[in-house]
Design a protein around this motif. Structure first.
Motif, PDB file in Angstrom:
ATOM      1  N   VAL B 106       0.865  -1.199   0.008  1.00  0.00           N
ATOM      2  CA  VAL B 106       0.099   0.107   0.025  1.00  0.00           C
ATOM      3  C   VAL B 106       0.883   1.290   0.066  1.00  0.00           C
ATOM      4  N   ALA B 110       0.720   3.927  -2.773  1.00  0.00           N
ATOM      5  CA  ALA B 110       0.741   5.488  -2.444  1.00  0.00           C
ATOM      6  C   ALA B 110       1.858   6.469  -3.184  1.00  0.00           C
ATOM      7  N   TYR B 113       1.207   6.621  -6.851  1.00  0.00           N
ATOM      8  CA  TYR B 113       0.192   7.738  -7.001  1.00  0.00           C
ATOM      9  C   TYR B 113       0.702   9.076  -6.763  1.00  0.00           C
ATOM     10  N   LEU B 114       1.395   9.203  -5.739  1.00  0.00           N
ATOM     11  CA  LEU B 114       1.904  10.845  -5.411  1.00  0.00           C
ATOM     12  C   LEU B 114       2.715  11.222  -6.454  1.00  0.00           C
ATOM     13  N   ILE B 210      -7.157  10.186  -8.841  1.00  0.00           N
ATOM     14  CA  ILE B 210      -7.625   9.765  -7.854  1.00  0.00           C
ATOM     15  C   ILE B 210      -8.350   8.156  -8.108  1.00  0.00           C
ATOM     16  N   THR B 211      -8.926   8.049  -9.235  1.00  0.00           N
ATOM     17  CA  THR B 211      -9.810   7.079  -9.950  1.00  0.00           C
ATOM     18  C   THR B 211      -8.493   6.091  -9.974  1.00  0.00           C
ATOM     19  N   LEU B 213      -5.841   5.668  -8.357  1.00  0.00           N
ATOM     20  CA  LEU B 213      -5.500   5.143  -6.837  1.00  0.00           C
ATOM     21  C   LEU B 213      -6.398   4.233  -6.573  1.00  0.00           C
ATOM     22  N   MET B 214      -7.751   4.363  -6.701  1.00  0.00           N
ATOM     23  CA  MET B 214      -8.840   3.361  -6.345  1.00  0.00           C
ATOM     24  C   MET B 214      -8.482   2.124  -6.975  1.00  0.00           C
ATOM     25  N   ILE B 215      -8.245   2.091  -8.251  1.00  0.00           N
ATOM     26  CA  ILE B 215      -8.001   1.007  -9.198  1.00  0.00           C
ATOM     27  C   ILE B 215      -6.612   0.200  -8.796  1.00  0.00           C
ATOM     28  N   LEU B 217      -5.701   0.271  -5.611  1.00  0.00           N
ATOM     29  CA  LEU B 217      -5.960  -0.442  -4.260  1.00  0.00           C
ATOM     30  C   LEU B 217      -6.776  -1.663  -4.556  1.00  0.00           C
ATOM     31  N   GLY B 218      -7.722  -1.279  -5.727  1.00  0.00           N
ATOM     32  CA  GLY B 218      -8.440  -2.863  -5.846  1.00  0.00           C
ATOM     33  C   GLY B 218      -7.812  -3.981  -6.446  1.00  0.00           C
ATOM     34  N   TRP B 220      -4.400  -4.365  -5.733  1.00  0.00           N
ATOM     35  CA  TRP B 220      -3.560  -4.668  -4.431  1.00  0.00           C
ATOM     36  C   TRP B 220      -4.608  -5.421  -3.673  1.00  0.00           C
ATOM     37  N   LEU B 221      -5.825  -5.241  -3.662  1.00  0.00           N
ATOM     38  CA  LEU B 221      -6.774  -6.269  -2.765  1.00  0.00           C
ATOM     39  C   LEU B 221      -6.652  -7.480  -3.106  1.00  0.00           C
ATOM     40  N   GLN B 340     -10.553  16.832  -9.169  1.00  0.00           N
ATOM     41  CA  GLN B 340     -10.029  16.291  -8.002  1.00  0.00           C
ATOM     42  C   GLN B 340      -8.781  15.426  -8.229  1.00  0.00           C
ATOM     43  N   GLN B 341      -7.868  15.763  -7.291  1.00  0.00           N
ATOM     44  CA  GLN B 341      -6.637  15.143  -7.160  1.00  0.00           C
ATOM     45  C   GLN B 341      -6.377  14.404  -5.885  1.00  0.00           C
TER      46      GLN B 341
END
Lengths: 305, 341
Positions: B106, B110, B113-114, B210-211, B213-215, B217-218, B220-221, B340-341
């Motif tokens: 994670v 991050a 992403y950053l 940020i989308t 980032l969500m992808i 993390l998905g 990763w899960l 949004q970022q």
């Protein structure tokens, strides 16, 4: 006014592709849990048949069929793991999106230029989040019942259905923790990315770090539906075990295992005692959300940082 | 929150591609260590790692004292054959490896992403690309800087873990053990590097970072938590509490004879596990840190032979993801989109 906020939020979430994708993933994982349960059923039966043949060849008596040791709802035992993983991520994203959009698009600024109660605003958002989570879990419940029907080729008993409904009710309560964490993180940070990552950090601590401290569970042990805490012979755990009742991830899993009858039964009062910290946490987080929204400066949005 | 204020000063007239990559890498490193969220995530990882090794070491100290007492008594009694110690100090790092596998991934996502969103939301990416810095150099520099951050983090957790084993477990690692530990941590850097690429690629390919980032993390899960869990669940012996074969009164020989009838099933189960990159890192790290008893007596060449498939998968994933990162940086949008970022 509350229903207006809630219905607007639900409409908005329906249009979020990432949210829809996560929802589909949760339903798919419920189906996967059913397939795994079916595979488990098949494997045990085939291993048993082979074992009987092998033992008979050696002149030994056949052991009792171990499938009889499996509880009827064990087919869905993996849901006890998937909900705190995939469900929690869905809830975090849900809570995050419910406030982050207003924050980033400047909608919050527009809303509060009108004489609108912030309490109504929070209540509407919470109602929307709670309803969407309930709908997602209801979908998962239906897929689960469908899996039981297909694998067992029989309608589940009323008691089993009741157990499933209670389990999904508990899961809803547990996921509300993470939805609220997602909302609070948006209110406490200035960037949406920071908010999401902070919420993820809280989830990691609750799911993996706290059980390590209170019960000595290694991270991968937390991925098993049924876990055994280490003995309290170590002085460290003699101290930290006092905090175990407040480790919501452990209490959720333990209560779920009892509700689904996956482990030896315990008195109902004890299961309720396990659920109480989760309920208290949800209530506390909801109050914190309300207070933070009351104090939040909606004139500031991430688009003008 | 104000964005990191480090600047990239590239003298384009005189600099070479290697120099430009190093400058970008230094910028990436500085910006990452100034990111509060990253520091918080790193803090969670280091504290959780230290706690897991501390807990394991405290228990180990007791067992080591018991063995030493037995050994002293046996020597005093003139016993000719004293049983060797069954304890493996490196295995105390199992929790640390698992935390790197879960939380470390994670942190790496991050970081990735950053890397992308920072330049996009600060609107420095168009400026940067207006200079003679190619997207490939930018990607290479960012990756190098991120690997520097990851290596620092991994080194800190390694030192903390080593000191816990020594001071609390009362057993200091010898030269070979330190070498094996170093190999496990090199694998951890590669593992986290792959997840850095996942985070950066997902963010670079998404219009709204940020989308991405969500992808990520998905992904990763699924890769880190769900696939290995499915593999474990399908294990025939895990079907009944206490073990299916034990419930049937069968020993190891009986288990092997019965599993011979389940080759297809076992192949599918193993394939699901193999699909998880995290499982390859876990197998390699557990082999190097003596977690699995069957690996403890092996020499290093034998150990490498046993985990050769896992090494190959780690290398393959690393190469594919680095290529993916270079391609994603060439095509990424240069300005923030979606608000949004």
């Amino acid at each position: 006014m509350i229903t207006t906020f809630a219905s607007q939020q639900i409409q908005s979430l329906r249009r979020q592709r990432i949210f829809v994708a996560l929802l589909i993933a949760l339903l798919a994982m419920t189906a996967v849990a059913g397939v795994l349960g079916w595979s488990s059923h098949n494997t045990i039966t085939r291993v048993y048949d082979e074992a009987v043949r092998l033992l008979a060849a050696d002149g030994k008596p056949a052991p009792p069929n171990p499938f009889l040791l499996k509880p009827s709802l064990s087919l869905l035992s993996n849901m006890v793991v998937y909900i705190p993983l995939l469900g929690a991520l869905l809830a975090l994203v849900l809570g995050h999106l419910s406030l982050a959009d207003d924050e980033a698009d400047g909608v919050g600024r527009l809303i509060f230029s009108r004489p609108v109660s912030r309490t109504h605003y929070v209540a509407g958002k919470l109602f929307a989040v709670a309803s969407v989570l309930a709908a997602a879990l209801a979908g998962s419940l239906l897929v689960g019942i469908g899996s039981l029907l297909v694998v067992n080729r029989a309608v589940p008993a009323i008691t089993d259905l009741g157990r499933l409904v209670v389990f999904y009710g508990l899961s809803w309560l547990y996921l509300m923790v993470f939805a609220l964490v997602g909302m609070i993180a948006v209110l406490m940070t200035r960037r949406t990315s920071l908010a999401l990552l902070s919420a993820m950090g809280v989830w990691l601590v609750i799911t993996f770090a706290v059980p390590q401290f209170t019960s000595g569970l290694r991270p991968t042990e937390s991925l098993n539906p049924i876990t055994n805490p280490v003995s309290t012979s170590q002085r460290f755990f003699q101290i930290t075990a006092f905090a175990r009742p407040y480790s919501v991830a452990e209490q959720y899993k333990a209560a779920s295992s009892h509700i689904l009858n996956l482990v030896t039964a315990e008195p109902v009062a004890q299961t309720i005692q396990r659920v109480l910290p989760i309920a208290v946490l949800v209530t506390s987080l909801a109050i914190v959300t309300l207070v933070l929204v009351e104090r939040h400066d909606f004139s500031r949005s991430s688009s003008n940082e | 929150m104000s964005s990191p204020s480090s600047t990239i000063s590239v003298n384009t007239a005189t600099s070479t591609p290697g120099h430009r990559v190093l400058v970008i890498a230094r910028h990436e490193y500085r910006a990452a260590v100034r990111s509060r969220i990253l520091i918080v995530l790193l803090g969670i990882l280091v504290v959780a790692t230290a706690a897991s090794v501390f807990i394991a070491s405290a228990e180990y100290a007791g067992r080591l004292a018991d063995y030493q007492a037995y050994r002293a008594a046996a020597e005093a009694g003139g016993v000719a054959r004293i049983a060797p110690s069954p304890l493996a100090p490196l295995s105390l790092l199992r929790g640390a490896m698992e935390y790197l596998e879960i939380i470390g991934a994670v942190v790496a996502i991050a970081l990735g992403y950053l890397s992308v969103s920072r330049e996009r939301s600060n609107r420095t990416l168009p400026l940067l690309l207006s200079r003679p810095v190619t997207p490939t150099e930018l990607a290479a520099g960012n990756l190098l800087g991120a690997l520097g951050v990851i290596a620092t983090l991994v080194a800190v957790t390694a030192v903390v873990a080593m000191l816990c084993v020594g001071f609390i477990g009362h057993d200091w690692l010898n030269g070979i053990q330190l070498f094996k530990l170093a190999l496990a941590y090199v694998a951890a850097v590669a593992y986290m590097g792959v997840f850095y690429c996942v985070g950066a690629i997902a963010a670079a390919k998404s219009k709204v970072a940020i989308t991405g980032l969500m992808i990520a993390l998905g992904i990763w899960l699924v890769v880190v938590l769900v696939l290995p869990q499915i593999g474990d669940t399908l294990d025939a012996d895990n079907q009944i509490p206490g073990g299916l074969f034990a419930a049937l009164g069968l020993g190891h020989d009986g288990e092997v004879r019965i599993l011979a009838h389940f080759t297809t099933y076992e192949t599918i189960r193993t394939s699901i596990e193999t699909a998880s990159f995290a499982k390859h890192f876990e197998r390699f790290a557990f082999a190097m840190t003596d977690v699995k008893e069957r690996f403890r007596s092996l020499s290093l060449p034998d150990l490498f032979f046993q985990v050769r498939t896992d090494i190959a998968w780690i290398l393959a994933y690393s190469i594919v993801l680095v290529i993916g990162l270079l391609r994603a940086f060439r095509k990424q949008p240069t300005v923030p989109q979606g608000g949004q970022q």
